[in-house]
Structure formats: structure tokens, C-alpha cells
Enzyme design. Structure first.
Site, short mmCIF file in Angstrom:
data_model
loop_
_atom_site.label_atom_id
_atom_site.label_comp_id
_atom_site.label_asym_id
_atom_site.label_seq_id
_atom_site.Cartn_x
_atom_site.Cartn_y
_atom_site.Cartn_z
CB SER A 192 37.42 36.54 35.20
OG SER A 192 36.73 37.83 35.35
CE1 TYR A 251 42.27 39.01 35.25
CE2 TYR A 251 39.92 39.74 34.59
CZ TYR A 251 40.57 38.88 35.42
OH TYR A 251 40.17 38.24 36.80
N1 LIG Z 1 39.36 39.18 43.50
C1 LIG Z 1 38.41 39.18 42.69
O1 LIG Z 1 37.31 40.22 42.82
C2 LIG Z 1 38.48 38.41 41.35
C3 LIG Z 1 37.32 38.43 40.68
C4 LIG Z 1 37.23 37.33 39.63
C5 LIG Z 1 38.44 36.74 39.12
N2 LIG Z 1 39.50 36.72 39.88
C6 LIG Z 1 40.59 35.72 39.80
O2 LIG Z 1 41.08 35.13 41.01
C7 LIG Z 1 42.21 34.83 40.83
C8 LIG Z 1 43.07 35.37 42.18
O3 LIG Z 1 42.98 36.75 42.39
P1 LIG Z 1 43.08 37.54 43.70
O4 LIG Z 1 42.19 38.47 43.63
O5 LIG Z 1 43.17 36.65 44.67
O6 LIG Z 1 44.32 38.17 43.48
P2 LIG Z 1 45.94 38.31 44.40
O7 LIG Z 1 46.66 39.43 43.60
O8 LIG Z 1 45.33 38.36 45.73
O9 LIG Z 1 46.61 37.00 44.04
C9 LIG Z 1 47.21 36.72 42.96
C10 LIG Z 1 48.44 35.69 43.22
O10 LIG Z 1 48.97 35.35 42.06
C11 LIG Z 1 50.28 35.17 42.22
N3 LIG Z 1 51.02 35.66 40.92
C12 LIG Z 1 51.26 36.70 40.17
N4 LIG Z 1 51.67 36.47 38.78
C13 LIG Z 1 52.32 35.20 39.09
C14 LIG Z 1 53.22 34.32 38.19
N5 LIG Z 1 53.35 34.54 36.89
N6 LIG Z 1 53.31 33.07 38.60
C15 LIG Z 1 52.83 32.58 39.82
N7 LIG Z 1 51.99 33.29 40.60
C16 LIG Z 1 51.73 34.71 40.33
C17 LIG Z 1 50.58 36.83 43.12
O11 LIG Z 1 51.87 36.53 43.53
C18 LIG Z 1 49.26 36.49 43.90
O12 LIG Z 1 50.02 35.71 45.22
C19 LIG Z 1 43.05 35.49 39.62
O13 LIG Z 1 43.05 34.51 38.49
C20 LIG Z 1 41.85 36.39 39.37
O14 LIG Z 1 41.91 36.77 37.90
C21 LIG Z 1 39.62 37.55 41.21
#
Ligand SMILES: NC(=O)c1ccc[n+]([C@@H]2O[C@H](COP(=O)([O-])OP(=O)(O)OC[C@H]3O[C@@H](n4cnc5c(N)ncnc54)[C@H](O)[C@@H]3O)[C@@H](O)[C@H]2O)c1
Length: 257
Positions: free
Chosen positions: A145, A158
Site C-alpha cells: 500500500s 496499518y
Molecule cells: N481496496 C483498496 O483500496 C486497497 C488499497 C491499497 C491496498 N489494499 C490492500 O489490498 C489487499 C486486499 O484488500 P481488499 O480491499 O481486497 O480487502 P477485502 O476486505 O475485500 O479482502 C481482504 C481479505 O483478507 C481476508 N483476511 C482477513 N484477515 C485474514 C487472515 N487473518 N487470514 C487470512 N485471510 C484474512 C478476508 O477474509 C478478505 O477475504 C489488502 O492487503 C489491502 O491492504 C487495498
């Protein structure tokens, strides 16, 4: 010719971005193991990949539970013959509400965030690396991120946890590069995905507009497919000389040198 034909990839963490990663890797011919602490959700994605003619399986993988991570790697090896790629994508996002500033953050929120986003990434890596080396090398990707390298007055845990993932990436690239292991981070900007459907529409539009306002590309914010397109490149042989990098997929929001 599909770009990931013959490769076996473990995607640790489904959700909005992880589901798209799994689908894209599957569509490019990889055998995909989807690990999430909600395995029912991963199963639906695996079923979709199989229905489209691909190969995929789902397993319970919790970033806090080393045995579950070992089991996911073992599934890849036993069912598909080895492991070529690891993409660690999960994050403890439910902690975000209380992830405030360094003076006020409850320490249990800090600990839970680090346990999943930093320690969990290390655990996935330590179990996958021997399997990838046994295969003659491969690709490790972490979803990072911009929070790791831009300033933010909130989300201290975070940001620290994501910076840890970026440091882990450089370590893996340096330590195991000689054995054919590449490691990179994909750092998305704001990504609008299926999880946003649970938000009130006004809130989603407000967040999206905020994302557009800070990016160079104004027409839209990122889609999960923007992230998975980079994932496919880094997993594929076309990316075989790319290692130790942070790839920003943020529409020109950060433009790091
Ligand atoms: N969506 C955004 O705008 C954005 C921006 C920058 C970075 N990210 C990063 O992208 C990645 C995915 O984010 P997202 O937006 O798809 O979120 P999301 O909430 O849709 O998906 C996260 C997934 O991680 C799983 N999870 C949570 N804790 C867990 C654990 N202890 N063990 C195994 N699985 C676990 C959840 O069940 C979920 O399916 C993350 O690392 C997030 O930090 C997202």
C-alpha cells in the site's frame, strides 16, 4: 498461449482484490490455491475458475495460524505437483476503525494488525520459499500500500504493517534471488471492488471522488483487474527480470522516483 500455463500459485487472502487475482491467474492457465480465513468465499471463486475451464481449489488459511499456512502449501504440492508463485494479499482491515494515531491507538489493535499484516506475511513466505526453490525458482508478490511510503495522520498500525511487507519483499528478493526466487510488491491506490457494494452509494461515491481528486488519471479509480494485470506480469516468465520492486497501481497518485 496462456501466460501462466503450468504454474501453481497460492493466493493467500481472497476478498475484492484477491478474488480478482485468483480469477486472472486461473484464466491465464495457472492452477490456483485460494486460501482465506473465510474458505466459503474462496470456494465460490475456485468454483468459478473451474466452471470457466480452469483449475483451482480453496482451503482455510488464516494468517495467524501457521499450521493452516503449511496445509495450503502442502495442498499445492500434493494436488498440483509444486508451487511456483505465492501472492500474499490478506489484511486485517476490520481493525481499521480503531487504528488511529500513535498516542491513542489501543495496543490490542496494533498487535492484531501486525500479527496478520506483518507476521502473517512472514509465515506465508517461510512456508512457500522451500517449495518454490524445489521447483527451481518462482515469484513472490505481496499486496502492499502507498500507506507504507506516504504520510498519513491516522492508520499508524496499518502503515507500519505495510512497510513491514515492503521490507520483507526486499529481504526475500536479496536472500533467495540467487536460487531463482523473485519478490515484488504491488501497491494499489484506491481500488473499487465488489466489497464496496455493501457501502451506502453516497459513501462509495464520496470515497471514489476523493481518490480521483488526488490521482493524475481523473476518469476512474483502480479496478481489481488493474492490480491483477500487474500480478500476471510478475508471475509470468515475461517478468523474469523484475525483482525487489514496489509497483504502484495508483493512477499516478504517488509518482515515486
Ligand atoms: N481496496 C483498496 O483500496 C486497497 C488499497 C491499497 C491496498 N489494499 C490492500 O489490498 C489487499 C486486499 O484488500 P481488499 O480491499 O481486497 O480487502 P477485502 O476486505 O475485500 O479482502 C481482504 C481479505 O483478507 C481476508 N483476511 C482477513 N484477515 C485474514 C487472515 N487473518 N487470514 C487470512 N485471510 C484474512 C478476508 O477474509 C478478505 O477475504 C489488502 O492487503 C489491502 O491492504 C487495498
Amino acid at each position: 498461449m496462456k501466460r501462466l500455463e503450468g504454474k501453481v500459485i497460492l493466493v493467500a487472502g481472497g476478498g475484492g482484490i484477491g478474488n480478482a487475482l485468483s480469477r486472472h491467474y486461473g484464466a491465464e492457465g495457472a492452477s490456483v490455491v485460494i486460501g482465506d480465513n473465510h474458505p466459503d468465499r474462496g470456494q465460490a471463486v475456485a468454483d468459478g475458475i473451474v466452471a470457466a475451464g480452469g483449475t483451482a481449489a480453496s482451503i482455510r488459511l488464516d494468517g495467524r495460524d501457521e499450521d493452516s499456512i503449511a496445509a495450503a502449501v502442502a495442498l499445492a504440492e500434493q494436488r498440483y505437483g509444486g508451487l511456483d508463485g505465492l501472492h500474499v494479499n490478506f489484511a486485517a482491515l476490520s481493525e481499521a476503525r480503531d487504528d488511529s494515531d500513535v498516542v491513542n491507538i489501543p495496543l490490542d489493535v496494533f498487535d492484531r494488525t501486525m500479527e496478520v499484516n506483518a507476521r502473517g506475511y512472514l509465515l506465508c513466505t517461510r512456508h512457500a520459499i522451500p517449495a518454490i526453490i524445489a521447483r527451481g525458482g518462482g515469484s513472490v508478490i505481496y499486496t502492499g500500500s502507498a500507506a507504507a511510503y506516504v504520510s498519513e495522520p491516522v492508520r499508524v498500525a496499518y502503515a507500519m504493517s505495510k512497510a513491514a511487507g515492503h521490507a520483507l519483499m526486499r529481504h526475500v528478493a536479496a536472500a533467495y534471488g540467487p536460487q531463482g526466487v523473485r519478490a515484488n510488491v504491488i501497491a494499489p491506490g484506491m481500488v473499487r471492488h465488489e466489497g464496496w457494494d455493501r457501502m451506502p452509494p453516497d459513501m462509495a461515491t464520496g470515497i471514489e471522488n476523493a481518490g480521483k481528486s488526488v490521482a493524475a488519471i481523473k476518469s476512474r479509480i483502480a479496478r481489481p483487474e488493474d492490480v491483477s494485470a500487474m500480478g500476471v506480469l510478475l508471475m509470468s516468465d515475461a517478468g523474469s527480470y523484475i525483482t525487489g520492486q514496489v509497483m504502484g497501481i495508483d493512477g499516478g497518485t504517488t509518482m515515486r522516483p
